[in-house]
Design a protein around this motif. Structure first.
Motif, PDB file in Angstrom:
ATOM      1  N   TYR A   1       0.824  -1.206   0.000  1.00  0.00           N
ATOM      2  CA  TYR A   1       0.000   0.000   0.000  1.00  0.00           C
ATOM      3  C   TYR A   1       0.861   1.260   0.000  1.00  0.00           C
ATOM      4  CZ  TYR A   1      -4.075  -2.862   1.299  1.00  0.00           C
ATOM      5  OH  TYR A   1      -5.087  -3.782   1.319  1.00  0.00           O
ATOM      6  N   GLU A   2       0.337   2.287  -0.619  1.00  0.00           N
ATOM      7  CA  GLU A   2       0.869   3.636  -0.450  1.00  0.00           C
ATOM      8  C   GLU A   2      -0.075   4.375   0.480  1.00  0.00           C
ATOM      9  OE1 GLU A   2       1.541   5.785  -4.009  1.00  0.00           O
ATOM     10  OE2 GLU A   2       2.948   4.315  -4.860  1.00  0.00           O
ATOM     11  N   ILE A   3       0.468   5.154   1.388  1.00  0.00           N
ATOM     12  CA  ILE A   3      -0.360   5.885   2.344  1.00  0.00           C
ATOM     13  C   ILE A   3      -0.458   7.342   1.929  1.00  0.00           C
ATOM     14  CG2 ILE A   3      -0.652   6.544   4.757  1.00  0.00           C
ATOM     15  CD1 ILE A   3       0.931   4.082   5.549  1.00  0.00           C
ATOM     16  N   HIS A   4      -1.698   7.807   1.751  1.00  0.00           N
ATOM     17  CA  HIS A   4      -1.942   9.202   1.396  1.00  0.00           C
ATOM     18  C   HIS A   4      -2.681   9.884   2.546  1.00  0.00           C
ATOM     19  CE1 HIS A   4      -0.869   8.327  -2.774  1.00  0.00           C
ATOM     20  NE2 HIS A   4      -1.653   7.253  -2.683  1.00  0.00           N
ATOM     21  N   GLU A   5      -2.281  11.085   2.861  1.00  0.00           N
ATOM     22  CA  GLU A   5      -2.999  11.839   3.878  1.00  0.00           C
ATOM     23  C   GLU A   5      -3.896  12.855   3.179  1.00  0.00           C
ATOM     24  OE1 GLU A   5      -1.990  14.606   7.723  1.00  0.00           O
ATOM     25  OE2 GLU A   5      -0.934  12.693   7.484  1.00  0.00           O
ATOM     26  N   ILE A   6      -5.184  12.663   3.359  1.00  0.00           N
ATOM     27  CA  ILE A   6      -6.174  13.547   2.733  1.00  0.00           C
ATOM     28  C   ILE A   6      -7.020  14.161   3.830  1.00  0.00           C
ATOM     29  CG2 ILE A   6      -8.059  13.708   1.065  1.00  0.00           C
ATOM     30  CD1 ILE A   6      -6.980  11.180  -0.261  1.00  0.00           C
ATOM     31  N   CYS A   7      -6.956  15.466   3.949  1.00  0.00           N
ATOM     32  CA  CYS A   7      -7.726  16.180   4.984  1.00  0.00           C
ATOM     33  C   CYS A   7      -7.457  15.581   6.372  1.00  0.00           C
ATOM     34  CB  CYS A   7      -9.210  16.150   4.670  1.00  0.00           C
ATOM     35  SG  CYS A   7      -9.652  16.943   3.117  1.00  0.00           S
ATOM     36  N   GLY A   8      -6.202  15.216   6.604  1.00  0.00           N
ATOM     37  CA  GLY A   8      -5.842  14.691   7.916  1.00  0.00           C
ATOM     38  C   GLY A   8      -6.162  13.214   8.115  1.00  0.00           C
TER      39      GLY A   8
END
Length: 387
Positions: free
Chosen positions: A129-136
Protein backbone atom coordinates in the motif's frame (compact mmCIF):
# COMPACT_ATOMS: atom_id res chain seq x y z
CA UNK A 1 -6.68 -2.99 -23.41
CA UNK A 2 -9.90 -4.69 -22.31
CA UNK A 3 -9.99 -8.35 -21.34
CA UNK A 4 -13.44 -9.38 -22.62
CA UNK A 5 -13.23 -12.86 -21.10
CA UNK A 6 -12.54 -11.72 -17.53
CA UNK A 7 -15.44 -11.52 -15.07
CA UNK A 8 -15.67 -10.27 -11.50
CA UNK A 9 -18.15 -12.38 -9.56
CA UNK A 10 -19.34 -10.41 -6.51
CA UNK A 11 -21.16 -11.69 -3.43
CA UNK A 12 -21.66 -10.53 0.14
CA UNK A 13 -22.99 -11.70 3.48
CA UNK A 14 -23.94 -9.68 6.57
CA UNK A 15 -25.09 -10.50 10.10
CA UNK A 16 -26.33 -7.91 12.57
CA UNK A 17 -24.92 -7.43 16.03
CA UNK A 18 -26.87 -9.57 18.49
CA UNK A 19 -30.08 -7.81 19.51
CA UNK A 20 -30.00 -5.22 16.73
CA UNK A 21 -32.60 -5.02 13.97
CA UNK A 22 -30.36 -3.02 11.61
CA UNK A 23 -26.82 -3.71 10.44
CA UNK A 24 -24.29 -0.99 11.21
CA UNK A 25 -22.30 -1.89 8.08
CA UNK A 26 -23.20 -1.18 4.45
CA UNK A 27 -22.13 -2.96 1.27
CA UNK A 28 -22.77 -1.49 -2.19
CA UNK A 29 -21.67 -3.13 -5.43
CA UNK A 30 -22.23 -2.31 -9.08
CA UNK A 31 -21.17 -3.73 -12.43
CA UNK A 32 -21.20 -2.59 -16.04
CA UNK A 33 -19.38 -3.46 -19.25
CA UNK A 34 -16.20 -1.57 -18.29
CA UNK A 35 -15.78 -1.91 -14.52
CA UNK A 36 -17.10 -3.30 -11.24
CA UNK A 37 -17.14 -1.56 -7.87
CA UNK A 38 -17.37 -2.87 -4.30
CA UNK A 39 -17.79 -0.55 -1.30
CA UNK A 40 -17.91 -1.72 2.32
CA UNK A 41 -18.44 0.86 5.05
CA UNK A 42 -18.61 0.31 8.81
CA UNK A 43 -20.49 2.80 10.98
CA UNK A 44 -19.10 3.44 14.45
CA UNK A 45 -21.06 1.54 17.09
CA UNK A 46 -24.20 -0.32 16.09
CA UNK A 47 -27.91 0.08 15.55
CA UNK A 48 -29.80 2.83 13.76
CA UNK A 49 -27.12 5.54 13.93
CA UNK A 50 -24.39 3.23 12.65
CA UNK A 51 -26.67 1.98 9.89
CA UNK A 52 -27.53 5.50 8.71
CA UNK A 53 -23.92 6.70 8.70
CA UNK A 54 -22.55 3.55 7.04
CA UNK A 55 -25.26 3.71 4.38
CA UNK A 56 -24.64 7.41 3.81
CA UNK A 57 -20.90 6.75 3.45
CA UNK A 58 -21.29 3.96 0.91
CA UNK A 59 -23.88 5.89 -1.12
CA UNK A 60 -21.79 9.08 -1.25
CA UNK A 61 -18.75 7.09 -2.41
CA UNK A 62 -20.79 5.16 -4.98
CA UNK A 63 -22.43 8.23 -6.52
CA UNK A 64 -19.24 10.30 -6.61
CA UNK A 65 -17.19 7.51 -8.19
CA UNK A 66 -19.88 7.01 -10.85
CA UNK A 67 -19.62 10.76 -11.58
CA UNK A 68 -15.87 10.34 -12.09
CA UNK A 69 -14.76 12.23 -8.97
CA UNK A 70 -11.20 11.83 -7.70
CA UNK A 71 -10.55 10.09 -4.38
CA UNK A 72 -9.40 13.35 -2.75
CA UNK A 73 -12.76 14.92 -3.54
CA UNK A 74 -14.64 11.85 -2.26
CA UNK A 75 -12.76 11.79 1.05
CA UNK A 76 -13.09 15.56 1.49
CA UNK A 77 -16.83 15.32 0.91
CA UNK A 78 -17.14 12.51 3.47
CA UNK A 79 -15.17 14.45 6.06
CA UNK A 80 -17.31 17.54 5.55
CA UNK A 81 -20.54 15.50 5.59
CA UNK A 82 -20.00 12.98 8.37
CA UNK A 83 -19.34 13.97 11.98
CA UNK A 84 -16.48 12.77 14.19
CA UNK A 85 -17.02 11.15 17.56
CA UNK A 86 -16.19 13.89 20.08
CA UNK A 87 -15.22 11.34 22.74
CA UNK A 88 -13.06 8.91 20.76
CA UNK A 89 -12.02 11.39 18.05
CA UNK A 90 -12.86 8.77 15.42
CA UNK A 91 -14.74 9.15 12.16
CA UNK A 92 -18.23 7.77 12.37
CA UNK A 93 -17.67 5.48 9.39
CA UNK A 94 -14.72 3.60 7.91
CA UNK A 95 -14.64 2.24 4.36
CA UNK A 96 -13.02 -0.06 1.80
CA UNK A 97 -13.39 0.70 -1.90
CA UNK A 98 -12.34 -1.58 -4.76
CA UNK A 99 -12.59 -0.76 -8.46
CA UNK A 100 -12.14 -3.68 -10.84
CA UNK A 101 -11.58 -2.62 -14.44
CA UNK A 102 -12.22 -4.76 -17.51
CA UNK A 103 -8.56 -4.22 -18.39
CA UNK A 104 -7.67 -6.31 -15.33
CA UNK A 105 -6.47 -3.41 -13.20
CA UNK A 106 -7.67 -3.30 -9.58
CA UNK A 107 -7.66 -0.09 -7.53
CA UNK A 108 -8.01 -0.40 -3.74
CA UNK A 109 -8.73 2.40 -1.25
CA UNK A 110 -9.03 1.65 2.47
CA UNK A 111 -9.67 3.81 5.50
CA UNK A 112 -9.50 2.17 8.94
CA UNK A 113 -11.10 -1.10 7.78
CA UNK A 114 -9.25 -4.44 7.99
CA UNK A 115 -6.98 -4.76 4.92
CA UNK A 116 -8.28 -6.69 1.94
CA UNK A 117 -7.26 -10.34 1.70
CA UNK A 118 -5.93 -11.04 -1.80
CA UNK A 119 -5.41 -14.60 -3.00
CA UNK A 120 -3.36 -15.36 -6.13
CA UNK A 121 -2.63 -18.91 -7.26
CA UNK A 122 -4.33 -20.13 -4.05
CA UNK A 123 -1.80 -18.32 -1.87
CA UNK A 124 -2.05 -15.13 0.19
CA UNK A 125 -0.66 -12.24 -1.84
CA UNK A 126 1.07 -9.43 0.11
CA UNK A 127 -0.45 -6.12 -0.95
CA UNK A 128 1.90 -3.14 -0.97
CA UNK A 129 0.00 0.00 0.00
CA UNK A 130 0.87 3.64 -0.45
CA UNK A 131 -0.36 5.88 2.34
CA UNK A 132 -1.94 9.20 1.40
CA UNK A 133 -3.00 11.84 3.88
CA UNK A 134 -6.17 13.55 2.73
CA UNK A 135 -7.73 16.18 4.98
CA UNK A 136 -5.84 14.69 7.92
CA UNK A 137 -7.06 11.13 7.19
CA UNK A 138 -4.64 8.35 6.24
CA UNK A 139 -5.90 6.47 3.21
CA UNK A 140 -4.24 3.23 2.08
CA UNK A 141 -4.10 2.84 -1.70
CA UNK A 142 -2.91 -0.04 -3.88
CA UNK A 143 -3.02 -0.86 -7.59
CA UNK A 144 -2.95 -4.52 -8.61
CA UNK A 145 -3.45 -6.58 -11.74
CA UNK A 146 -6.22 -9.16 -11.57
CA UNK A 147 -5.84 -12.56 -13.16
CA UNK A 148 -8.36 -15.35 -13.56
CA UNK A 149 -8.28 -17.41 -10.36
CA UNK A 150 -7.71 -14.43 -8.03
CA UNK A 151 -9.88 -13.75 -4.96
CA UNK A 152 -10.45 -10.45 -3.12
CA UNK A 153 -12.06 -10.45 0.32
CA UNK A 154 -13.23 -7.33 2.18
CA UNK A 155 -14.60 -7.34 5.73
CA UNK A 156 -15.66 -5.22 8.65
CA UNK A 157 -13.89 -5.60 11.99
CA UNK A 158 -16.81 -7.68 13.28
CA UNK A 159 -15.42 -10.55 11.20
CA UNK A 160 -11.87 -10.09 12.47
CA UNK A 161 -13.03 -9.88 16.13
CA UNK A 162 -15.28 -12.95 15.85
CA UNK A 163 -15.00 -15.02 19.01
CA UNK A 164 -14.36 -12.22 21.45
CA UNK A 165 -16.97 -12.72 24.15
CA UNK A 166 -17.79 -16.07 22.57
CA UNK A 167 -15.71 -19.21 22.11
CA UNK A 168 -12.43 -17.55 21.08
CA UNK A 169 -11.41 -14.72 23.44
CA UNK A 170 -8.55 -13.54 21.22
CA UNK A 171 -10.80 -13.19 18.19
CA UNK A 172 -10.46 -14.90 14.83
CA UNK A 173 -7.87 -12.34 13.60
CA UNK A 174 -6.98 -11.24 10.07
CA UNK A 175 -4.09 -13.70 9.84
CA UNK A 176 -6.24 -16.71 10.77
CA UNK A 177 -8.95 -15.63 8.35
CA UNK A 178 -6.37 -15.34 5.56
CA UNK A 179 -5.06 -18.83 6.35
CA UNK A 180 -8.62 -20.20 6.35
CA UNK A 181 -9.34 -18.59 2.97
CA UNK A 182 -6.18 -20.14 1.49
CA UNK A 183 -7.45 -23.61 2.36
CA UNK A 184 -11.03 -22.92 1.24
CA UNK A 185 -10.76 -21.35 -2.20
CA UNK A 186 -11.11 -23.80 -5.05
CA UNK A 187 -12.15 -23.43 -8.66
CA UNK A 188 -15.60 -24.88 -8.10
CA UNK A 189 -16.36 -22.58 -5.16
CA UNK A 190 -18.32 -19.39 -5.84
CA UNK A 191 -17.95 -15.93 -4.33
CA UNK A 192 -21.25 -16.55 -2.55
CA UNK A 193 -19.94 -19.83 -1.10
CA UNK A 194 -16.96 -18.09 0.48
CA UNK A 195 -18.88 -15.03 1.71
CA UNK A 196 -21.42 -17.18 3.56
CA UNK A 197 -18.76 -19.59 4.83
CA UNK A 198 -16.86 -16.69 6.44
CA UNK A 199 -19.92 -15.29 8.22
CA UNK A 200 -21.03 -18.81 9.22
CA UNK A 201 -17.68 -19.41 10.92
CA UNK A 202 -17.95 -16.02 12.63
CA UNK A 203 -21.38 -17.02 13.93
CA UNK A 204 -19.92 -20.17 15.45
CA UNK A 205 -17.08 -18.22 17.06
CA UNK A 206 -19.53 -15.68 18.49
CA UNK A 207 -21.62 -18.61 19.78
CA UNK A 208 -24.52 -17.18 17.73
CA UNK A 209 -24.41 -13.90 19.68
CA UNK A 210 -22.49 -11.51 17.47
CA UNK A 211 -20.68 -8.86 19.48
CA UNK A 212 -20.51 -6.60 16.42
CA UNK A 213 -22.01 -6.23 12.97
CA UNK A 214 -20.25 -8.71 10.69
CA UNK A 215 -19.92 -8.09 6.96
CA UNK A 216 -17.97 -9.77 4.18
CA UNK A 217 -17.74 -8.95 0.47
CA UNK A 218 -16.00 -11.37 -1.89
CA UNK A 219 -14.86 -10.95 -5.49
CA UNK A 220 -13.86 -14.01 -7.48
CA UNK A 221 -12.03 -13.37 -10.75
CA UNK A 222 -12.97 -15.96 -13.36
CA UNK A 223 -13.75 -16.44 -17.02
CA UNK A 224 -16.98 -14.87 -18.20
CA UNK A 225 -19.75 -17.37 -18.86
CA UNK A 226 -21.60 -16.52 -22.05
CA UNK A 227 -24.68 -18.02 -23.65
CA UNK A 228 -26.17 -17.34 -27.05
CA UNK A 229 -29.84 -18.19 -27.66
CA UNK A 230 -31.58 -18.30 -31.03
CA UNK A 231 -35.36 -17.94 -30.67
CA UNK A 232 -37.55 -18.05 -33.75
CA UNK A 233 -36.90 -17.75 -37.47
CA UNK A 234 -35.81 -14.49 -39.19
CA UNK A 235 -38.62 -12.46 -40.74
CA UNK A 236 -36.84 -12.78 -44.10
CA UNK A 237 -35.82 -16.35 -44.90
CA UNK A 238 -32.97 -14.98 -47.02
CA UNK A 239 -31.26 -14.12 -43.71
CA UNK A 240 -31.33 -17.70 -42.41
CA UNK A 241 -27.72 -18.50 -43.28
CA UNK A 242 -26.44 -15.12 -42.11
CA UNK A 243 -28.15 -15.49 -38.72
CA UNK A 244 -27.01 -19.10 -38.25
CA UNK A 245 -23.41 -18.17 -39.16
CA UNK A 246 -23.53 -15.34 -36.63
CA UNK A 247 -25.04 -17.68 -34.05
CA UNK A 248 -22.32 -20.31 -34.50
CA UNK A 249 -19.19 -18.17 -34.87
CA UNK A 250 -18.38 -17.49 -31.19
CA UNK A 251 -16.99 -19.96 -28.67
CA UNK A 252 -19.94 -19.80 -26.31
CA UNK A 253 -22.70 -22.09 -25.12
CA UNK A 254 -25.45 -22.27 -27.71
CA UNK A 255 -29.18 -22.79 -27.19
CA UNK A 256 -31.92 -23.11 -29.80
CA UNK A 257 -35.58 -22.52 -28.90
CA UNK A 258 -38.32 -23.51 -31.34
CA UNK A 259 -39.11 -26.31 -33.77
CA UNK A 260 -38.85 -24.15 -36.91
CA UNK A 261 -35.64 -22.59 -35.59
CA UNK A 262 -34.17 -26.04 -34.93
CA UNK A 263 -34.99 -27.14 -38.49
CA UNK A 264 -33.26 -24.04 -39.89
CA UNK A 265 -30.16 -24.82 -37.81
CA UNK A 266 -30.22 -28.48 -38.89
CA UNK A 267 -30.66 -27.61 -42.57
CA UNK A 268 -27.83 -25.07 -42.73
CA UNK A 269 -25.43 -27.06 -40.55
CA UNK A 270 -26.44 -30.31 -42.29
CA UNK A 271 -27.17 -31.92 -38.93
CA UNK A 272 -30.10 -34.10 -37.92
CA UNK A 273 -32.63 -32.82 -35.39
CA UNK A 274 -33.64 -35.46 -32.83
CA UNK A 275 -36.54 -35.23 -30.38
CA UNK A 276 -35.86 -36.75 -26.96
CA UNK A 277 -39.27 -38.20 -26.13
CA UNK A 278 -38.33 -39.30 -22.60
CA UNK A 279 -37.78 -35.63 -21.62
CA UNK A 280 -41.52 -34.88 -21.84
CA UNK A 281 -43.14 -33.80 -18.59
CA UNK A 282 -46.78 -32.81 -17.98
CA UNK A 283 -47.37 -29.49 -19.71
CA UNK A 284 -43.73 -29.16 -20.85
CA UNK A 285 -42.72 -30.00 -24.45
CA UNK A 286 -39.75 -32.33 -25.05
CA UNK A 287 -36.22 -31.16 -25.67
CA UNK A 288 -34.25 -32.02 -28.78
CA UNK A 289 -30.68 -32.65 -29.82
CA UNK A 290 -28.53 -31.21 -32.61
CA UNK A 291 -24.83 -32.01 -32.85
CA UNK A 292 -22.81 -28.92 -31.88
CA UNK A 293 -25.69 -27.28 -29.96
CA UNK A 294 -25.70 -27.40 -26.15
CA UNK A 295 -29.48 -27.29 -25.65
CA UNK A 296 -32.48 -27.53 -27.96
CA UNK A 297 -35.98 -26.78 -26.65
CA UNK A 298 -39.45 -26.06 -27.95
CA UNK A 299 -40.14 -22.37 -28.41
CA UNK A 300 -42.98 -20.21 -27.15
CA UNK A 301 -44.46 -22.55 -24.53
CA UNK A 302 -41.04 -23.22 -22.97
CA UNK A 303 -39.93 -19.58 -22.81
CA UNK A 304 -43.36 -18.54 -21.49
CA UNK A 305 -43.04 -21.03 -18.64
CA UNK A 306 -39.46 -19.87 -18.03
CA UNK A 307 -40.62 -16.26 -17.69
CA UNK A 308 -43.35 -17.28 -15.27
CA UNK A 309 -40.86 -19.13 -13.06
CA UNK A 310 -38.45 -16.20 -13.11
CA UNK A 311 -41.18 -13.77 -12.08
CA UNK A 312 -42.33 -16.07 -9.31
CA UNK A 313 -38.78 -16.10 -7.95
CA UNK A 314 -38.71 -19.87 -8.18
CA UNK A 315 -34.97 -19.55 -8.81
CA UNK A 316 -34.58 -19.29 -5.03
CA UNK A 317 -35.71 -22.90 -4.76
CA UNK A 318 -32.60 -25.06 -4.76
CA UNK A 319 -34.37 -27.58 -7.00
CA UNK A 320 -34.84 -25.03 -9.79
CA UNK A 321 -32.85 -25.79 -12.88
CA UNK A 322 -32.06 -29.34 -11.80
CA UNK A 323 -34.74 -31.22 -13.75
CA UNK A 324 -34.28 -32.83 -17.14
CA UNK A 325 -37.13 -30.95 -18.86
CA UNK A 326 -36.73 -28.01 -21.23
CA UNK A 327 -37.77 -25.31 -18.76
CA UNK A 328 -35.44 -26.55 -16.00
CA UNK A 329 -32.49 -26.94 -18.37
CA UNK A 330 -33.08 -23.49 -19.88
CA UNK A 331 -33.31 -22.01 -16.38
CA UNK A 332 -30.00 -23.64 -15.42
CA UNK A 333 -28.28 -22.21 -18.51
CA UNK A 334 -29.55 -18.68 -17.86
CA UNK A 335 -28.76 -18.70 -14.15
CA UNK A 336 -25.23 -19.94 -14.80
CA UNK A 337 -24.46 -17.28 -17.43
CA UNK A 338 -23.04 -13.79 -16.96
CA UNK A 339 -23.83 -12.54 -20.46
CA UNK A 340 -26.76 -13.78 -22.55
CA UNK A 341 -27.30 -12.86 -26.20
CA UNK A 342 -30.83 -13.50 -27.38
CA UNK A 343 -31.21 -13.58 -31.18
CA UNK A 344 -34.94 -13.13 -31.73
CA UNK A 345 -36.46 -13.99 -35.11
CA UNK A 346 -39.40 -11.86 -36.17
CA UNK A 347 -41.13 -14.39 -38.43
CA UNK A 348 -44.75 -15.02 -37.45
CA UNK A 349 -45.58 -18.65 -36.71
CA UNK A 350 -49.01 -19.39 -38.22
CA UNK A 351 -49.71 -21.86 -35.41
CA UNK A 352 -49.67 -19.00 -32.90
CA UNK A 353 -52.50 -17.23 -34.71
CA UNK A 354 -54.92 -19.96 -33.68
CA UNK A 355 -57.56 -18.36 -31.43
CA UNK A 356 -57.50 -21.48 -29.26
CA UNK A 357 -53.91 -20.75 -28.16
CA UNK A 358 -53.49 -18.42 -25.14
CA UNK A 359 -52.77 -14.84 -26.20
CA UNK A 360 -49.38 -14.65 -24.47
CA UNK A 361 -48.03 -17.39 -26.72
CA UNK A 362 -48.31 -15.00 -29.70
CA UNK A 363 -46.17 -12.34 -28.02
CA UNK A 364 -42.72 -13.81 -28.57
CA UNK A 365 -40.94 -10.46 -28.68
CA UNK A 366 -42.61 -9.20 -25.52
CA UNK A 367 -41.84 -12.43 -23.66
CA UNK A 368 -38.15 -12.30 -24.60
CA UNK A 369 -37.96 -8.64 -23.58
CA UNK A 370 -39.60 -9.46 -20.23
CA UNK A 371 -37.10 -12.28 -19.71
CA UNK A 372 -34.27 -9.85 -20.49
CA UNK A 373 -35.57 -7.30 -17.95
CA UNK A 374 -35.94 -9.97 -15.28
CA UNK A 375 -32.42 -11.27 -15.89
CA UNK A 376 -31.04 -7.70 -15.84
CA UNK A 377 -32.47 -7.29 -12.34
CA UNK A 378 -30.57 -10.42 -11.34
CA UNK A 379 -27.30 -8.82 -12.48
CA UNK A 380 -27.11 -10.57 -15.85
CA UNK A 381 -26.03 -8.68 -18.95
CA UNK A 382 -28.54 -9.38 -21.72
CA UNK A 383 -28.13 -8.40 -25.36
CA UNK A 384 -31.20 -8.51 -27.62
CA UNK A 385 -30.81 -8.81 -31.41
CA UNK A 386 -33.74 -8.90 -33.84
CA UNK A 387 -33.85 -10.43 -37.32
Amino acid sequence: MLKPNIFFEIASSQINKFGEELCGDSIVSSQNSTDSTVILSDGLGSGVKANILATLTSRIISVMLKKGCELDDVVETLIETLPTCSYRKLAYSTFSVAKFYQSGQVHLFEYDNPPAIVIKKNKLFPVEYEIHEICGKKINEAILNAEIGDWYIFMSDGEVHAGIGGVWDLGWSWERIAAFVETYVKKEKSAKDLAFELTDVATLLYDKKHGDDTSVAVVKVREKRTVKVMIGAPANSDLDRFVVDRFMKDKTRKIVCGGTTSNIIGRILKKEVHVIIESIKPGIPPIGKIEGIDLVTEGIITISMLLKQLKENSIRDKSSGTGGDGVSLLMKEFLGADEITMMVGQAINPAHQNPGIPQEFGLKTKITEDIAKTLNKMGKQVILEYY
